[in-house]
Design an enzyme around this catalytic site. Structure first.
Site, PDB file in Angstrom:
ATOM      1  CG  ASP A   9      85.784 -20.117   3.357  1.00 47.95           C
ATOM      2  OD1 ASP A   9      86.463 -21.144   3.256  1.00 47.95           O
ATOM      3  OD2 ASP A   9      85.250 -19.540   2.387  1.00 47.95           O
ATOM      4  CG  ASP A  11      89.485 -19.952  -1.922  1.00 48.28           C
ATOM      5  OD1 ASP A  11      90.172 -19.505  -2.838  1.00 48.28           O
ATOM      6  OD2 ASP A  11      89.881 -20.848  -1.146  1.00 48.28           O
ATOM      7  CG  ASP A 168      82.112 -17.918   0.349  1.00 46.27           C
ATOM      8  OD1 ASP A 168      82.750 -18.777   1.002  1.00 46.27           O
ATOM      9  OD2 ASP A 168      82.205 -17.806  -0.886  1.00 46.27           O
TER      10      ASP A 168
END
Length: 223
Positions: A9, A11, A168
């Protein structure tokens, strides 16, 4: 199946992009003669996108025309400030080198629109190293749907079971699991204070990028 690729991922996982988001939010408040909000207020909701970040910076009705105007201004400002302060997380540069030296490939699967993600990858000299970049522009359904992950694996000509997806947010883990990939959740990203990565069902949870080094060892990759 042996590990063939690691997908990240963007960001909060590969990159700390919050400083640019925070700068945009604070600039918008300054332009209106308003005092700064705590930077952490914006950082805490980065994973919620522009909508959440605007609401963290302004006391406004999310159903109002004013909110929509603020959201569009936020995105426009971010377009011109999306690759100024963003950088790889501590340890991530070393991890990417380790991945490459292990003759594995890596790439990015993100819910960040291409118009933001692509300039950032180029600005940080990552575009030529990344084997794939999948954004919402490329699919009909974004994460947590498995479509982005399946597209990335298809473009890499890899079985999803040979891929590790690192994220995250619960949406990352759900997308990876649904695609049939192994998953790793990171605690260092943009985790809301009320959220707990240990409950997401990831195969592994780490506090630092370099903890993922162990997974690059072929002997550690078992069915």
């Amino acid at each position: 199946m042996r590990l063939r690729a690691v997908l990240f991922d963007m960001d909060g996982t590969l990159l700390d992009t919050a400083p640019d988001f925070i700068a945009v939010a604070q600039a918008m408040r300054l332009a209106r003669g308003l005092a700064r909000v705590p930077d952490q207020d914006v950082r805490n909701v980065v994973s919620g996108g522009a909508r959440a970040m605007v609401l963290s910076a302004f006391d406004v009705d999310p159903l109002s025309d004013e909110f929509e105007s603020l959201r569009l201004e936020f995105l426009d400002r971010y377009q011109h400030h999306c690759a100024v302060e963003s950088q790889l997380y501590d340890g991530m540069s070393e991890l990417l080198i380790d991945i490459e030296q292990a003759n594995l490939i890596w790439g990015v699967v993100t819910n960040k629109p291409l118009r933001f993600a692509e300039p950032i990858m180029h600005q940080l000299s990552l575009a030529s190293r990344s084997a794939v970049l999948v954004c919402p522009d490329h699919v009909s359904k974004s994460k947590p749907d498995p479509e982005p992950m399946l597209l990335a694996c298809s473009q890499l000509d890899l079985d999803p079971s040979t891929v590790l997806f690192v994220g995250d947010d619960l949406r990352d883990i759900e997308s990876g699991r649904a695609a049939g990939s192994r998953t790793a959740a990171v605690r260092y990203g943009y985790i809301h204070p009320d959220d707990n990565p240990d409950t997401w069902g990831a195969d592994v949870v780490v506090d630092h990028p370099l903890e993922l080094r162990a997974l690059l060892d072929r002997t550690a990759w078992t069915n």
